[in-house]
Motif scaffolding. Structure first.
Motif, PDB file in Angstrom:
ATOM      1  N   PRO A  98       0.751  -1.145   0.138  1.00 55.51           N
ATOM      2  CA  PRO A  98       0.049  -0.053  -0.226  1.00 55.51           C
ATOM      3  C   PRO A  98       0.853   1.336   0.040  1.00 55.51           C
ATOM      4  O   PRO A  98       2.229   1.323   0.419  1.00 55.51           O
ATOM      5  N   ALA A  99       0.456   2.348  -0.442  1.00 52.85           N
ATOM      6  CA  ALA A  99       1.204   3.679  -0.496  1.00 52.85           C
ATOM      7  C   ALA A  99       1.603   4.044   0.346  1.00 52.85           C
ATOM      8  O   ALA A  99       2.803   4.573   0.622  1.00 52.85           O
ATOM      9  N   ARG A 100       1.027   3.709   1.923  1.00 55.83           N
ATOM     10  CA  ARG A 100       1.635   4.225   3.176  1.00 55.83           C
ATOM     11  C   ARG A 100       2.525   3.299   3.822  1.00 55.83           C
ATOM     12  O   ARG A 100       2.950   3.464   5.003  1.00 55.83           O
ATOM     13  N   ASP A 101       2.771   2.166   3.130  1.00 56.27           N
ATOM     14  CA  ASP A 101       3.679   1.045   3.629  1.00 56.27           C
ATOM     15  C   ASP A 101       4.988   1.293   3.047  1.00 56.27           C
ATOM     16  O   ASP A 101       5.369   0.908   2.105  1.00 56.27           O
ATOM     17  N   HIS A 102       5.905   1.613   3.866  1.00 56.95           N
ATOM     18  CA  HIS A 102       7.227   1.992   3.549  1.00 56.95           C
ATOM     19  C   HIS A 102       8.353   1.081   3.914  1.00 56.95           C
ATOM     20  O   HIS A 102       9.551   1.429   3.993  1.00 56.95           O
ATOM     21  N   ARG A 103       8.068   0.065   4.384  1.00 52.28           N
ATOM     22  CA  ARG A 103       8.971  -1.078   5.039  1.00 52.28           C
ATOM     23  C   ARG A 103       9.700  -1.698   4.059  1.00 52.28           C
ATOM     24  O   ARG A 103      11.009  -1.853   4.370  1.00 52.28           O
ATOM     25  N   PHE A 104       9.296  -1.711   2.482  1.00 51.46           N
ATOM     26  CA  PHE A 104      10.300  -2.352   1.740  1.00 51.46           C
ATOM     27  C   PHE A 104      10.589  -1.248   0.519  1.00 51.46           C
ATOM     28  O   PHE A 104      10.868  -1.706  -0.520  1.00 51.46           O
ATOM     29  N   ALA A 105      10.530  -0.020   0.888  1.00 47.51           N
ATOM     30  CA  ALA A 105      10.647   1.005   0.098  1.00 47.51           C
ATOM     31  C   ALA A 105      12.244   1.053  -0.562  1.00 47.51           C
ATOM     32  O   ALA A 105      12.461   1.525  -1.732  1.00 47.51           O
ATOM     33  N   ALA A 106      13.121   0.624   0.555  1.00 49.55           N
ATOM     34  CA  ALA A 106      14.637   0.950   0.003  1.00 49.55           C
ATOM     35  C   ALA A 106      14.878  -0.124  -1.230  1.00 49.55           C
ATOM     36  O   ALA A 106      14.344  -1.199  -1.278  1.00 49.55           O
ATOM     37  N   PRO A 107      15.816   0.510  -2.061  1.00 51.75           N
ATOM     38  CA  PRO A 107      16.198  -0.591  -3.230  1.00 51.75           C
ATOM     39  C   PRO A 107      16.575  -1.588  -2.959  1.00 51.75           C
ATOM     40  O   PRO A 107      16.761  -2.553  -3.643  1.00 51.75           O
ATOM     41  N   GLU A 108      17.304  -1.855  -1.591  1.00 52.17           N
ATOM     42  CA  GLU A 108      18.099  -2.945  -1.454  1.00 52.17           C
ATOM     43  C   GLU A 108      16.971  -4.406  -1.401  1.00 52.17           C
ATOM     44  O   GLU A 108      17.571  -5.363  -1.517  1.00 52.17           O
ATOM     45  N   TRP A 109      15.731  -3.982  -1.044  1.00 54.11           N
ATOM     46  CA  TRP A 109      14.660  -4.848  -1.093  1.00 54.11           C
ATOM     47  C   TRP A 109      14.334  -5.354  -2.302  1.00 54.11           C
ATOM     48  O   TRP A 109      13.607  -6.482  -2.487  1.00 54.11           O
ATOM     49  N   ARG A 110      14.823  -4.754  -3.496  1.00 52.46           N
ATOM     50  CA  ARG A 110      14.673  -5.358  -4.783  1.00 52.46           C
ATOM     51  C   ARG A 110      15.911  -6.492  -5.272  1.00 52.46           C
ATOM     52  O   ARG A 110      15.880  -7.205  -6.329  1.00 52.46           O
ATOM     53  N   GLN A 111      16.891  -6.644  -4.123  1.00 51.65           N
ATOM     54  CA  GLN A 111      17.963  -7.460  -4.691  1.00 51.65           C
ATOM     55  C   GLN A 111      17.668  -8.888  -4.252  1.00 51.65           C
ATOM     56  O   GLN A 111      17.099  -9.067  -2.926  1.00 51.65           O
ATOM     57  N   TRP A 112      18.458  -9.846  -4.871  1.00 52.71           N
ATOM     58  CA  TRP A 112      18.170 -11.145  -4.469  1.00 52.71           C
ATOM     59  C   TRP A 112      18.861 -11.428  -3.123  1.00 52.71           C
ATOM     60  O   TRP A 112      19.945 -11.010  -2.845  1.00 52.71           O
ATOM     61  N   PRO A 113      18.468 -12.390  -2.080  1.00 57.32           N
ATOM     62  CA  PRO A 113      17.098 -12.874  -2.241  1.00 57.32           C
ATOM     63  C   PRO A 113      16.036 -12.244  -1.317  1.00 57.32           C
ATOM     64  O   PRO A 113      15.013 -12.652  -1.122  1.00 57.32           O
ATOM     65  N   PHE A 114      16.352 -10.991  -1.116  1.00 61.81           N
ATOM     66  CA  PHE A 114      15.516 -10.039  -0.240  1.00 61.81           C
ATOM     67  C   PHE A 114      14.251  -9.784  -0.959  1.00 61.81           C
ATOM     68  O   PHE A 114      13.069  -9.545  -0.309  1.00 61.81           O
ATOM     69  N   ASN A 115      14.308  -9.663  -2.288  1.00 60.76           N
ATOM     70  CA  ASN A 115      13.029  -9.569  -3.102  1.00 60.76           C
ATOM     71  C   ASN A 115      11.923 -10.746  -3.057  1.00 60.76           C
ATOM     72  O   ASN A 115      10.783 -10.367  -2.683  1.00 60.76           O
ATOM     73  N   LEU A 116      12.487 -12.021  -2.883  1.00 66.93           N
ATOM     74  CA  LEU A 116      11.561 -12.770  -2.563  1.00 66.93           C
ATOM     75  C   LEU A 116      10.800 -13.030  -1.296  1.00 66.93           C
ATOM     76  O   LEU A 116       9.899 -13.372  -1.024  1.00 66.93           O
ATOM     77  N   LEU A 117      11.739 -12.674  -0.426  1.00 65.36           N
ATOM     78  CA  LEU A 117      11.246 -12.737   0.862  1.00 65.36           C
ATOM     79  C   LEU A 117      10.364 -11.416   1.217  1.00 65.36           C
ATOM     80  O   LEU A 117       9.153 -11.908   1.625  1.00 65.36           O
ATOM     81  N   HIS A 118      10.509 -10.289   0.779  1.00 68.02           N
ATOM     82  CA  HIS A 118       9.391  -9.605   1.047  1.00 68.02           C
ATOM     83  C   HIS A 118       8.202  -9.506   0.190  1.00 68.02           C
ATOM     84  O   HIS A 118       7.035  -9.277   0.543  1.00 68.02           O
ATOM     85  N   GLN A 119       8.398 -10.067  -1.199  1.00 71.07           N
ATOM     86  CA  GLN A 119       7.195 -10.352  -1.817  1.00 71.07           C
ATOM     87  C   GLN A 119       6.454 -11.627  -1.436  1.00 71.07           C
ATOM     88  O   GLN A 119       5.030 -11.389  -1.400  1.00 71.07           O
ATOM     89  N   SER A 120       7.052 -12.657  -0.603  1.00 72.73           N
ATOM     90  CA  SER A 120       6.424 -13.768  -0.150  1.00 72.73           C
ATOM     91  C   SER A 120       5.577 -13.270   1.094  1.00 72.73           C
ATOM     92  O   SER A 120       4.504 -13.611   1.502  1.00 72.73           O
ATOM     93  N   PHE A 121       6.325 -12.221   1.802  1.00 65.96           N
ATOM     94  CA  PHE A 121       5.441 -11.791   3.164  1.00 65.96           C
ATOM     95  C   PHE A 121       4.314 -10.851   2.849  1.00 65.96           C
ATOM     96  O   PHE A 121       3.281 -11.018   3.253  1.00 65.96           O
ATOM     97  N   LEU A 122       4.328 -10.294   1.567  1.00 65.97           N
ATOM     98  CA  LEU A 122       3.221  -9.267   1.434  1.00 65.97           C
ATOM     99  C   LEU A 122       2.049  -9.980   0.521  1.00 65.97           C
ATOM    100  O   LEU A 122       1.016  -9.965   0.834  1.00 65.97           O
ATOM    101  N   LEU A 123       2.486 -11.234   0.044  1.00 67.13           N
ATOM    102  CA  LEU A 123       1.445 -12.124  -0.535  1.00 67.13           C
ATOM    103  C   LEU A 123       0.811 -12.611   0.765  1.00 67.13           C
ATOM    104  O   LEU A 123      -0.379 -13.020   0.634  1.00 67.13           O
ATOM    105  N   GLN A 124       1.415 -13.195   1.727  1.00 63.54           N
ATOM    106  CA  GLN A 124       0.778 -13.741   2.861  1.00 63.54           C
ATOM    107  C   GLN A 124      -0.076 -12.771   3.370  1.00 63.54           C
ATOM    108  O   GLN A 124      -1.302 -13.314   3.822  1.00 63.54           O
ATOM    109  N   GLU A 125       0.293 -11.417   3.553  1.00 66.68           N
ATOM    110  CA  GLU A 125      -0.572 -10.549   4.297  1.00 66.68           C
ATOM    111  C   GLU A 125      -1.788 -10.457   3.215  1.00 66.68           C
ATOM    112  O   GLU A 125      -2.990 -10.275   3.899  1.00 66.68           O
TER     113      GLU A 125
END
Length: 582
Positions: free
Chosen positions: A89-116
């Motif tokens: 969501p627009a107000r969720d800044h937890r994963f806004a940093a570009p480091e979250w787009r790098q492997w394997p953190f991209n998979l971690l945060h995407q799987s977490f958001l899908l669980q939510e």
């Protein structure tokens, strides 16, 4: 037919309040019975809803397909080029940093958001579940998920790992020191580190003024004029007693009171007593009579024959609304206008704070307050912290203990740490009459033995809601539009419950929407209002003072300070004594 009467309470029943109070201490004043009822309601209805379970299974399969496609794109095009499965969501800044787009953190945060996403779908839309129970289950699910967010853990947060490598673990050592200091502060019940730089009367709450009234509940402060002439109609500010009044008089650069005085207004402000166990029997009627009406009487004596601009913030605004409705009912015409900041008058949809308010929860609080005589600031703060668990808890834990960069104390944070208590009787009445029963908007709230109605108010109204408010959501504040037919100027400003109100003109990145509904005009729904109301850059404070000027006479000589001959002598300098009470 003869009615059966209930038997009188037995001696054995007197044990129950003692047990319930002890239970409240064990469960941190959060009624597990209410939460269990919500889970049982949700679980039982989900078990008897095979269609819903099929939908959830299909959603899980769809998400697995999305995750597989995302993994494929990451391998082919690279993590930065792959299209995300789900955007936060627009107000969720937890994963806004570009480091979250790098492997394997991209998979971690995407799987977490899908669980939510999946658990949110599971919580909502189950046939037959009570709406309150549905909201409680969804809220508790989010709390549990937040605990295991990859952003909260050392091994799965790329920003923490990067800092740890760069500093050779120095950030973790600093974090350990911050944690040790925090534990020591909690053990000694000392104020948080840094608050010593924001001393009341020295650094904050320093706008010049005098205490002109003191009773067992309030001190009334009259502020010294700062301009050669002032508008003749005084402003009476009624802050919430859930907080110290000086949120409206913080540092000189962001003090609303100092700003008003500088704009040529005579300002009075209530400073509430911080109640103790001896004040357990103070009720809502006392806050109305010893608070608002006592202050209004003093203002009328010091500035005679002038109507008053009544202004209320949060719970103080609710009290002013009740008083204004009663005055309108009784033909009392001493008010010139009414301004309400982040104030609810309709509690039918109070937002997530309503999750903590039901019969079981209130009864548990009442049992505990029966012993202490009050509700502590820590109890209230815990509920507010849960409402904004990421902003007020998890992000701070990560910054303080993992990154080793605790936030620097500022005046608003120091004020927030300067907590207050609320007397048992008043808090019970407030929760039951307003939150639980919604007596005010339903026309059942009694003043002087007779109910009041908000639609009796004919004063021009200036009403402010804040876009990110978790305490008084702006759509709930907006409900005043279908409770009163008078002219309402509504402002929706950026920021939250506190920061949206403390919005000085020099504050960067502020904006607001504002539109006036004329007296008797047709109702416009909140989302339609938000789509149509014009937007302005900057602070809403100048817009409010312009609104006040339009409803005030031309400036003239400033009134005297106090009125000793009428029983309102100068009792000492602002900020007075009550604000100093711990």
């Amino acid at each position: 037919m003869k009615m059966m009467s209930l038997p009188p309470p037995s001696a054995a029943s007197s044990i129950d309040p003692i047990v319930h109070a002890a239970w409240a201490r064990v469960v941190a004043s959060l009624a597990p019975e209410s939460i269990m009822q919500a889970w049982l309601d949700w679980g039982a209805h989900l078990a008897s809803s095979p269609g819903k379970r099929i939908d959830l299974a299909q959603l899980a399969l769809s998400q697995a397909g999305q995750m597989g496609a995302y993994l494929r794109d990451c391998l082919v095009a690279g993590p930065g080029a792959a299209r995300a499965c789900v955007e936060p969501p627009a107000r969720d800044h937890r994963f806004a940093a570009p480091e979250w787009r790098q492997w394997p953190f991209n998979l971690l945060h995407q799987s977490f958001l899908l669980q939510e996403q999946w658990w949110d779908a599971a919580a909502h839309g189950v046939w037959g579940v009570d709406k309150h129970h549905e909201d409680v289950v969804a809220f508790m699910m989010r709390q549990w998920l937040d605990m295991f967010s990859p952003g909260n853990l050392l091994a799965t947060n790329p920003l923490v790992l990067k800092r740890t490598v760069a500093e050779g673990g120095g950030n973790l050592l600093r974090g350990a020191g911050v944690l040790a200091a925090k534990l020591q502060q909690m053990a000694t019940e000392a104020p948080p580190r840094g608050t010593e730089d924001f001393v009341v009367g020295r650094d904050v709450a320093i706008t010049p003024g005098k205490v002109v009234l003191k009773n067992r509940l309030i001190e009334l402060i009259q502020y010294s004029p700062a301009t050669p002439q002032v508008h003749p109609e005084p402003i009476l500010i009624v802050p919430a007693w859930i907080m110290k009044y000086y949120i409206l008089d913080l540092s000189p650069q962001n003090s609303l009171i100092r700003y008003l005085v500088g704009q040529g207004h005579t300002v009075f402000c209530i400073s509430w007593k911080n109640p103790t166990g001896e004040d357990r029997d103070l009720g809502m009627d006392d806050y109305l009579e010893l608070g608002f009406h006592a202050a209004l009487g003093a203002v009328n004596a010091i500035v005679p024959q002038r109507k008053v601009h009544a202004t209320g913030y949060c719970l103080g605004g609710t009290l002013v609304s009740i008083a204004a409705a009663a005055m309108a009912r009784d033909g009392d015409a001493r008010l010139a206008s009414l301004s309400l900041f982040a104030t609810q008058t309709d509690f039918s949809e109070p937002g997530e704070l309503g999750l903590f308010i039901d019969e079981g929860q209130i009864s548990l609080l009442e049992a505990q307050m029966a012993q202490t005589g009050y509700l502590t600031g820590a109890q209230m703060g815990g509920a507010f912290q849960m409402l904004r668990s990421y902003d007020l808890l998890w992000s701070r834990l990560v910054n303080d203990y993992l990154l080793g960069t605790p936030a620097q104390m500022n005046d608003l944070m120091a004020w927030n740490a300067d907590t207050t208590r609320m007397p048992a009787k008043m808090h019970s009445q407030y929760l039951r009459r307003l939150f639980l029963n919604d007596d005010l908007s339903e026309g059942r709230y009694p003043v002087g033995g007779k109910p009041v109605a908000l639609n009796d108010i004919a004063l021009p109204l200036f009403c402010v809601g804040t876009a990110a408010d978790h305490v008084a959501p702006w759509r709930s504040v907006y409900k005043l539009h279908h409770e009163a037919v008078t002219e309402i100027t509504f402002v929706l400003t950026s920021g939250g419950h506190n920061a949206g109100i403390v919005s000085e003109p020099e504050h960067p990145h502020r904006h607001y929407q504002m539109q006036t509904r004329p007296f008797g005009a047709a109702y416009v729904a909140p989302d339609a209002w938000a789509a149509a109301a014009p937007q302005f850059e900057g602070s809403w404070w100048p817009a409010w003072t312009a609104w006040l000027r339009a409803r005030s006479e031309a400036p003239q000589q400033a009134p005297r300070m106090g009125a000793a001959a009428l029983g309102y002598p100068l009792l000492g300098d602002a900020p007075g004594a009550y604000v100093m009470e711990k």
